[in-house]
Design an enzyme around this catalytic site. Sequence first.
Site, PDB file in Angstrom:
ATOM      1  N   ASN A  46      40.648  39.549  46.974  1.00  0.00           N
ATOM      2  CA  ASN A  46      40.850  39.250  45.553  1.00  0.00           C
ATOM      3  C   ASN A  46      40.751  40.494  44.675  1.00  0.00           C
ATOM      4  OD1 ASN A  46      38.106  39.532  46.072  1.00  0.00           O
ATOM      5  ND2 ASN A  46      37.474  37.994  44.586  1.00  0.00           N
ATOM      6  N   LYS A  47      40.255  41.591  45.213  1.00  0.00           N
ATOM      7  CA  LYS A  47      40.055  42.800  44.406  1.00  0.00           C
ATOM      8  C   LYS A  47      41.361  43.511  44.069  1.00  0.00           C
ATOM      9  CE  LYS A  47      35.539  42.500  44.211  1.00  0.00           C
ATOM     10  NZ  LYS A  47      34.829  42.258  42.937  1.00  0.00           N
ATOM     11  N   ASP A  48      42.458  43.150  44.745  1.00  0.00           N
ATOM     12  CA  ASP A  48      43.756  43.703  44.343  1.00  0.00           C
ATOM     13  C   ASP A  48      44.040  43.394  42.876  1.00  0.00           C
ATOM     14  OD1 ASP A  48      44.081  44.491  46.942  1.00  0.00           O
ATOM     15  OD2 ASP A  48      45.795  43.195  47.368  1.00  0.00           O
ATOM     16  N   ALA A  80      42.108  45.838  40.622  1.00  0.00           N
ATOM     17  CA  ALA A  80      42.506  47.236  40.799  1.00  0.00           C
ATOM     18  C   ALA A  80      43.775  47.546  40.015  1.00  0.00           C
ATOM     19  CB  ALA A  80      42.708  47.542  42.288  1.00  0.00           C
ATOM     20  N   THR A 105      36.971  46.384  46.625  1.00  0.00           N
ATOM     21  CA  THR A 105      37.531  47.017  45.433  1.00  0.00           C
ATOM     22  C   THR A 105      38.005  48.428  45.766  1.00  0.00           C
ATOM     23  OG1 THR A 105      36.097  45.740  43.976  1.00  0.00           O
ATOM     24  CG2 THR A 105      37.078  47.732  43.056  1.00  0.00           C
TER      25      THR A 105
END
Length: 323
Positions: free
Chosen positions: A28-30, A33, A60
């Site tokens: 989910n950190k895409d 970013a 992340t």
Amino acid sequence: MIRLNKVTKDFPGQYFTKFEAFNPGHSNKDRIAIHIIEEAEKSGLLKPGITIIETTSGNTGFSLAMVCQIKGYRCILAVTSKSSKDKIEMLRSLGAKVYVCPANVKADDPRSYFQVAKRLHNEIKDSIYINQYFNHLNTEAHYLTTGPEIWKQTEGKITHLVASSGTGGTISGSARYLKEQNPDIQIVGVDAYGSVLKKYHETGELDTNEIYPYRIEGLGKNLIPTATDFDAIDHFEKVTDEDSAHSAREISQTEGMFVGYTSGAALQAVKQLNEEHYFDSDSYVVIIFPDHGSKYVSKIYNEEWMVAQGFLDTVHSNTENEV
């Protein structure tokens, strides 16, 4: 969005997962970013030749390193030593410079990954520090994407959202959007034993006596991130390292989804809540599975590691001997 069929078959209601491993960086950190970097570019903070610095448990950092490679920025990451070897090597494979910092120190200790990142930012000219724990764009990214997607994919039927809370961006941004659509939706944050988030949510006090070492990566905190909107969260459920590891393995072995450690934590919270009769036959529960199991092959999917932690008594091999 994927319906869960086996791990929740004995629970009342319907259960689905928002399976974030389908993102390009497998987490989910895409979302944060690309959002944070592009907002920094729009504001003029990011220009060619600037170095991006961040603290991360791995996901992340991987997403930032990926975006930096595409956009041409240098990436430096301060990573907690609790992060799996798999994650650390993945970061290096994308060209990031990685500083591995001790996990079990206070946030204000100069050796902590928070302080190392700050020091590097002060030392390196033309650098920016993302600082996801205290960056409102972290929460905003999920308000703009994750929340609306969940609402649309459930056709507004969602009654409960269950999500692990680390920086708090995923759960807070999603919660803000969902509660704007329906204030009755219940938001459940998943916390770790050894973290301060649950007690802070309940009392408004940071109790350092709550802090002790634990193994789950990307879940819980020894400080209070401003990216977390505690007012948008209705309840926190604490889970153990051991239960979360077994729940992650259970998902992989029953649902066929190769999930990470915090996904197991989220399912474990749902199990515990069902023991407390938290859900009923009308519940439409969405559980966020944040990342992919490939980042934990040396940990929860390694039986020797599981035995070493006391999570398994013996190693059981699924590999048949050659005849």
